[in-house]
Design an enzyme around this catalytic site. Sequence first.
Site, mmCIF file in Angstrom:
data_model
loop_
_atom_site.group_PDB
_atom_site.id
_atom_site.type_symbol
_atom_site.label_atom_id
_atom_site.label_comp_id
_atom_site.label_asym_id
_atom_site.label_seq_id
_atom_site.Cartn_x
_atom_site.Cartn_y
_atom_site.Cartn_z
ATOM 1 N N ASP A 185 92.745 44.833 70.405
ATOM 2 C CA ASP A 185 92.067 43.630 70.875
ATOM 3 C C ASP A 185 90.567 43.775 70.600
ATOM 4 O O ASP A 185 89.982 44.836 70.829
ATOM 5 C CB ASP A 185 92.296 43.428 72.375
ATOM 6 C CG ASP A 185 91.791 42.084 72.850
ATOM 7 O OD1 ASP A 185 92.543 41.098 72.739
ATOM 8 O OD2 ASP A 185 90.637 42.015 73.334
ATOM 9 N N ASP B 23 92.571 37.077 69.138
ATOM 10 C CA ASP B 23 91.922 38.290 68.620
ATOM 11 C C ASP B 23 92.772 39.530 68.900
ATOM 12 O O ASP B 23 92.242 40.635 68.971
ATOM 13 C CB ASP B 23 90.542 38.448 69.252
ATOM 14 C CG ASP B 23 90.605 38.551 70.776
ATOM 15 O OD1 ASP B 23 91.531 37.960 71.368
ATOM 16 O OD2 ASP B 23 89.736 39.211 71.380
#
Length: 392
Positions: A264, A307
Amino acid sequence: MLQLDVKTIYFLVGLFATTTGLVLFALSTTGRFDRWLKYWGISNIATGSGILLLTFRDIIPDFYSIVLANMLAIIGYYLLMATTQRLYHRRRIAVKPHLLFLGILTVLFILMRDADSYYAERTVLTALTCGFYAYCVAKSTLRIARKEDITSAYLVSGIFTVATVVFAMRAIAGLTHHLGGDSVFASGGVNMWTILLAAIIGPLWNMSMLLMIMERINRNWIGRALRDPLTSALNREGLKAAIENNSMRRQSDAHPVTALLLVDIDHFKQVNDKLGHAFGDQLLCTFADIVHHQLRSSDLFARQGGDEFVIILPASGEKEAQDVAERLQNSFAHATEKLKQDGLSITLSIGIAVAASDQIAHSLNSLMEQADSALYQSKHHGRNRITSAQAA
């Protein structure tokens, strides 16, 4: 009973190649294909026209039936080589050296245009040149077959390898004066066998090229459906399909464990809010490029959404996964160094989970949950961390 002499066989070979080229060229004008189809069509038209002109020997001036005929056939092979190299490299080849070489050949054929002389010399020149270009086609299509796992490309490569050997035999026969006569239409020896082989190989390589290109197009369309359009990473369906792929199972079967990384990008929302979504998209692409350069060809890289990304490392344990995670963090930190000037510290939080290789296809969701828990711990303890599910 109908008997075909050598001149008639040449005429039929030339007619088939020219007709095929016209059809391919017509298809290229629809705008549904890349330029390679136009080059392929023109190559067939050039080769076919050259062979057809050859059959008018002693009817039209020697310049047309010898110089132009041979050069058109050679240019056809050159364009075919350019087509396959463009398919493999996806960029233009160096044209000037080939144009210079073809210009020198044209001068030589002009000097040897007398039909009653230099037959063997012209044969050797044409055979060596066409053989070289056929070899280049065989080499490029073999690379396509290996790199993209396209089965029909092996067939194309095999056919052009045979063509290369045939041209080599013809060149040797010309050098040793064993062509079987003093004319291109002689009905004996190597000359007769090579034209019969050409009559067989010509249709075969066009059909095999068509199979290869259609398989390649089909793979590309499937690939687009299974990939994220922004980063070119696999999407969720693509990841699932890749895990179920036989080639990955074969690699995993030989090793006991496989590692999964859940990655992430920290503070990504701040990037979008402060620098805009276009810059955020650029940052995602930068991260994807870093991953593509760090991973092996057997590794899998997918975008889960936003993301968050997944990386699967077949035949890798926790230590190997830690090493990969650290390299990704270091490379990403270097690539985003300038963002610190904007008050942004963009880093990577990573969670790692490891499972038995033969269970990956059945326990992917469970493995993802373990990696997600480890990722949560990385986030909870200050971000820019690597946490293993074993320690989470």
